[in-house]
Design a protein around this motif. Structure first.
Motif, PDB file in Angstrom:
ATOM      1  N   ILE A 256       0.639  -1.243   0.118  1.00  0.00           N
ATOM      2  CA  ILE A 256       0.300  -0.077  -0.080  1.00  0.00           C
ATOM      3  C   ILE A 256       0.895   1.339  -0.019  1.00  0.00           C
ATOM      4  O   ILE A 256       0.574   2.245  -0.427  1.00  0.00           O
ATOM      5  N   ALA A 257       2.177   1.108   0.563  1.00  0.00           N
ATOM      6  CA  ALA A 257       2.924   2.229   0.721  1.00  0.00           C
ATOM      7  C   ALA A 257       3.351   2.670  -0.768  1.00  0.00           C
ATOM      8  O   ALA A 257       3.447   3.677  -1.141  1.00  0.00           O
ATOM      9  N   ARG A 258       3.590   1.546  -1.576  1.00  0.00           N
ATOM     10  CA  ARG A 258       3.872   1.808  -2.947  1.00  0.00           C
ATOM     11  C   ARG A 258       2.710   2.320  -3.804  1.00  0.00           C
ATOM     12  O   ARG A 258       3.192   3.091  -4.762  1.00  0.00           O
ATOM     13  N   LEU A 259       1.618   2.092  -3.303  1.00  0.00           N
ATOM     14  CA  LEU A 259       0.433   2.444  -4.116  1.00  0.00           C
ATOM     15  C   LEU A 259      -0.136   3.856  -3.578  1.00  0.00           C
ATOM     16  O   LEU A 259      -1.289   4.354  -3.893  1.00  0.00           O
ATOM     17  N   PHE A 260       0.626   4.433  -2.559  1.00  0.00           N
ATOM     18  CA  PHE A 260       0.197   5.376  -1.760  1.00  0.00           C
ATOM     19  C   PHE A 260      -0.308   6.629  -2.629  1.00  0.00           C
ATOM     20  O   PHE A 260      -1.540   7.190  -2.364  1.00  0.00           O
ATOM     21  N   PRO A 261       0.290   7.095  -3.450  1.00  0.00           N
ATOM     22  CA  PRO A 261      -0.287   8.261  -4.402  1.00  0.00           C
ATOM     23  C   PRO A 261      -1.696   8.028  -5.011  1.00  0.00           C
ATOM     24  O   PRO A 261      -2.357   8.880  -5.090  1.00  0.00           O
ATOM     25  N   LEU A 262      -2.238   6.547  -5.198  1.00  0.00           N
ATOM     26  CA  LEU A 262      -3.394   6.414  -5.666  1.00  0.00           C
ATOM     27  C   LEU A 262      -4.383   6.455  -4.448  1.00  0.00           C
ATOM     28  O   LEU A 262      -5.355   7.052  -4.744  1.00  0.00           O
ATOM     29  N   TYR A 263      -3.999   5.850  -3.348  1.00  0.00           N
ATOM     30  CA  TYR A 263      -4.771   5.880  -1.995  1.00  0.00           C
ATOM     31  C   TYR A 263      -5.074   7.177  -1.615  1.00  0.00           C
ATOM     32  O   TYR A 263      -6.029   7.665  -1.104  1.00  0.00           O
ATOM     33  N   ALA A 264      -4.052   8.091  -1.727  1.00  0.00           N
ATOM     34  CA  ALA A 264      -4.175   9.429  -1.166  1.00  0.00           C
ATOM     35  C   ALA A 264      -5.180  10.122  -1.842  1.00  0.00           C
ATOM     36  O   ALA A 264      -5.883  11.285  -1.626  1.00  0.00           O
ATOM     37  N   GLU A 265      -5.788   9.920  -3.116  1.00  0.00           N
ATOM     38  CA  GLU A 265      -6.583  10.548  -3.742  1.00  0.00           C
ATOM     39  C   GLU A 265      -8.045   9.974  -3.805  1.00  0.00           C
ATOM     40  O   GLU A 265      -8.776  10.346  -4.561  1.00  0.00           O
ATOM     41  N   HIS A 266      -7.976   8.685  -2.920  1.00  0.00           N
ATOM     42  CA  HIS A 266      -9.327   7.998  -2.809  1.00  0.00           C
ATOM     43  C   HIS A 266      -9.779   7.890  -1.699  1.00  0.00           C
ATOM     44  O   HIS A 266      -9.330   7.126  -0.797  1.00  0.00           O
ATOM     45  N   ASP A 267     -10.546   8.794  -1.203  1.00  0.00           N
ATOM     46  CA  ASP A 267     -11.209   8.632   0.128  1.00  0.00           C
ATOM     47  C   ASP A 267     -12.194   7.365   0.498  1.00  0.00           C
ATOM     48  O   ASP A 267     -12.062   6.976   1.733  1.00  0.00           O
ATOM     49  N   LEU A 313      -1.009   5.076   6.712  1.00  0.00           N
ATOM     50  CA  LEU A 313      -1.440   5.154   5.280  1.00  0.00           C
ATOM     51  C   LEU A 313      -2.875   5.535   5.071  1.00  0.00           C
ATOM     52  O   LEU A 313      -3.031   5.798   3.977  1.00  0.00           O
ATOM     53  N   ALA A 314      -3.693   5.096   6.137  1.00  0.00           N
ATOM     54  CA  ALA A 314      -5.041   5.487   5.856  1.00  0.00           C
ATOM     55  C   ALA A 314      -5.420   7.086   6.318  1.00  0.00           C
ATOM     56  O   ALA A 314      -6.421   7.501   5.940  1.00  0.00           O
ATOM     57  N   ALA A 315      -4.433   7.573   7.192  1.00  0.00           N
ATOM     58  CA  ALA A 315      -4.762   9.032   7.854  1.00  0.00           C
ATOM     59  C   ALA A 315      -3.846  10.182   7.503  1.00  0.00           C
ATOM     60  O   ALA A 315      -3.985  11.295   7.482  1.00  0.00           O
ATOM     61  N   ALA A 316      -2.681   9.806   7.038  1.00  0.00           N
ATOM     62  CA  ALA A 316      -1.711  10.767   6.763  1.00  0.00           C
ATOM     63  C   ALA A 316      -1.922  11.828   5.445  1.00  0.00           C
ATOM     64  O   ALA A 316      -2.556  11.122   4.450  1.00  0.00           O
ATOM     65  N   PRO A 317      -1.663  12.914   5.337  1.00  0.00           N
ATOM     66  CA  PRO A 317      -1.904  13.827   4.424  1.00  0.00           C
ATOM     67  C   PRO A 317      -1.046  13.433   3.182  1.00  0.00           C
ATOM     68  O   PRO A 317      -0.108  12.540   3.550  1.00  0.00           O
TER      69      PRO A 317
END
Length: 639
Positions: A256-267, A313-317
């Motif tokens: 998930i850290a590797r995919l973080f840019p995608l998760y950061a934009e998906h609430d 990874l769920a809460a960090a900006p």
């Protein structure tokens, strides 16, 4: 650098094959496993120290899959280098410790080979720049975990735990496969960089990110997939250390850290992850507080700590990146490997893993005592150990996300984190008091005896037969006595303790891995101190078990995981019953019409056959002869 990255992944797999080929020569198989791990550690150190960001390291070449691009490339950067180094260090420590721990096990070579293959799978996930390679490494770890947990296959409990882990994680892996396929179809490629930058199709993106969260929940033991992990303690202690420290359960955090840019934009996907992690970290910490077995307590603490990693990874900006979660992954690798190997050492001394049998056993052990103390303190988040910096970085990242408009999900994570801080400090304090305080038999004066008391042999026998997670270790000790630990195994535990002290230096090389807020730190330290003091008081300064203050029915239920295993069995039976019903409906209803038509046709044919005498009649013969004569006369007359 390309050959270094390829060697980091390939060498453990080669060592696994070589270990199987040399399985009849224990010393040679041990030398192969340890030497290969040492070389991989050095190569990973080179990758980490020498910065080289490249995502085009080839492996087997592209797969011909039409419009879908499958380049099968590896990736090398600062994150993969540090993660690979930490994994390699932990695997090397486990290999060295295992040579002593499984000293009398005739299947040692198979165990060591499986550990090497397991390490290769995790290192493939770490170095992967392609989602297909990530999935391959992911599945290799799942298969190896089944072998490691069920290593003592002559025991029913070990076999059951292995199958349970395999089935639960396989069910969750359906989500992982669906998620990877969706992300790949959306990007028309399995290349990680292409997937991260591909635009369009929000539906496929949602399916992909949610599917990966489900797969990660299975491997990482998030609720409701959590109950396989405590049962995995049926495997040898080195296997527990491998699975819990820096490999399988932490692999989801890395993905998930590797995919973080995608998760950061998906609430939506982040909200699901936030709810699962918040529930898991509190629930698992509560269960850890009540456990009667040291290894199961550490297993539940792993569930809680992995949830803390993922909560970052769920809460960090988005601007902070995944550094907080990965930082706690690295810190957890050091102190959890230390605690599991230390527990293995202690269980050999006591012949059990039940806390009653381990009572006061740490007091005379010297290096083991201070090593376990450091490990428990780091787990609790006591400064200045690595667990303090990584945990408070997660808290600070969650607070920043909450105060910058992250919404209810971030506040849920923040509250859960502070509750978990209290519970973690409580069960770590309880464990230390029980392991380090001798059994105190009160005299007439009511004061405890000054000499460590030994638990009665009858009591230990009862406890070890009912509460010990690793019954195989109990059997080994009863069969071979209490052997003296080798210098190399003791050195491994000491080195891990040292890394737990100075581990923050590793985190400084990652952006966002060390970011401690003043107010959150003060509150965290106060909560830790308060929880420790409360447990110290409730335990009468360590003379009794603080968990005994919990009502017996509640504690007994907590020790059994509040019936999660029963729920799993009921779910399995429901699935089996549903499958049987579907088979019956398919056989007796859906297929009934074609079968009925066939039966009717067959019956009609048989009836016609019976009604016909099978002898030509005279009229039929006459008709045929007349037809032939007419044809002949007609042809003749025509001429």
């Amino acid at each position: 650098m390309s050959w270094v990255v390829r060697a980091i992944v390939a060498l453990p797999a080669i060592a696994a094959l070589a270990g199987l080929l040399t399985r009849r020569q224990r010393a040679l198989s041990a030398a192969v496993a340890v030497a290969a791990s040492a070389v991989v550690t050095l190569l990973a150190l080179v990758e980490w120290i020498i910065p080289a960001r490249t995502a085009d390291i080839g492996t087997l070449g592209r797969l011909p899959l039409g419009d879908l691009s499958v380049p099968l490339r590896l990736l090398s950067d600062r994150l993969s280098g540090l993660s690979a180094f930490v994994v390699a260090v932990v695997v090397l420590a486990i290999h060295v410790f295992t040579t002593w721990y499984l000293r009398d096990d005739p299947r040692y070579a198979r165990f060591a080979a499986t550990v090497s293959l397991f390490a290769s799978g995790m290192l493939l996930v770490v170095q992967s720049g392609d989602l297909v390679l990530t999935l391959v490494g992911w599945e290799v770890m799942g298969w190896c975990s089944w072998l490691l947990i069920g290593h003592d296959s002559e025991r029913h409990a070990a076999r059951r735990a292995a199958y349970k882990a395999f089935l639960v994680t396989r069910v969750a892996d359906i989500g992982m496969v669906v998620g990877i396929v969706s992300l790949s179809v959306r990007a028309r490629s399995t290349d990680l960089m292409t997937v991260l930058s591909a635009p369009g199709n929000h539906t496929l993106l949602t399916i992909g990110l949610v599917g990966v969260v489900i797969g990660v929940a299975g491997k990482s033991g998030l609720v409701p997939f959590h109950d396989w992990l405590p049962d995995a303690m049926e495997g040898p202690t080195p296997a527990s250390a491998l699975i819990h420290a820096a490999t399988m359960v932490a692999a989801g955090t890395y993905v998930i850290a590797r995919l973080f840019p995608l998760y950061a934009e998906h609430d939506g996907a982040r909200t699901l992850l936030a709810v699962l992690t918040a529930v898991t970290m509190v629930y698992a910490a509560l269960l850890a507080l009540a456990q009667t077995d040291l290894k199961r307590m550490l297993a539940y603490s792993t569930l809680s700590q992995v949830a803390i990693m993922l909560s970052a990874l769920a809460a960090a900006p988005a601007e902070l990146g995944p550094g907080a979660g990965v930082g706690h992954l690295i810190a957890h690798a050091f102190f959890k490997a230390l605690l599991f190997l230390g527990a293995g050492w202690l269980s050999v001394l006591a012949g059990a893993t039940a806390i009653v049998a381990l009572r006061g056993r740490l007091r005379p052990t010297g290096a083991l005592r201070w090593s376990m103390g450091i490990g428990l303190a780091a787990l609790a988040g006591v400064p200045p150990l690595v667990g303090f910096f990584s945990k408070d970085t997660v808290i600070d990242a969650a607070l920043e996300g909450a105060t910058s408009g992250g919404g209810p999900r971030t506040w849920l994570v923040v509250v859960a984190l502070f509750v978990t801080v209290v519970l973690t400090a409580a069960y770590c304090t309880r464990a230390w008091l029980l392991l380090d305080t001798p059994v105190a038999a009160a005299g007439a004066s009511g004061q405890p005896q000054s000499q460590p008391a030994v638990v009665a042999e009858e009591e230990v026998a009862v406890v070890t037969s009912t509460d010990s997670a690793d019954d195989a270790e109990v059997e080994r000790v009863h069969a071979h006595g209490h052997p003296t630990i080798t210098l190399s195994a003791a050195l491994v535990v000491s080195v891990l303790a040292a890394l737990t002290v100075v581990g923050v230096l590793f985190l400084l090389s990652l952006r966002g891995a060390v970011h401690v807020g003043i107010l959150s730190t003060l509150l965290s330290v106060l909560l830790i101190a308060g929880a420790a003091y409360a447990v110290w008081s409730l335990s009468d300064r360590g003379r009794v078990d603080a968990a005994e203050r919990i009502p017996a029915p509640v504690r007994d239920s907590a020790v059994r995981g509040f019936g999660a295993d029963t729920a799993y069995v009921a779910f399995g039976r429901a699935v089996t019953a549903t499958a049987r019903l579907v088979v019956a409906l398919d056989r007796d209803v859906v297929d009934a019409y074609p079968r009925a038509a066939a039966v009717v046709a067959r019956a009609a044919g048989r009836a016609g056959e019976r009604g016909h005498r099978a002898v030509p009649s005279l009229s039929v013969l006459s008709l045929l002869v007349g037809a032939v004569l007419v044809a002949i006369l007609g042809v003749t007359a025509w001429r």
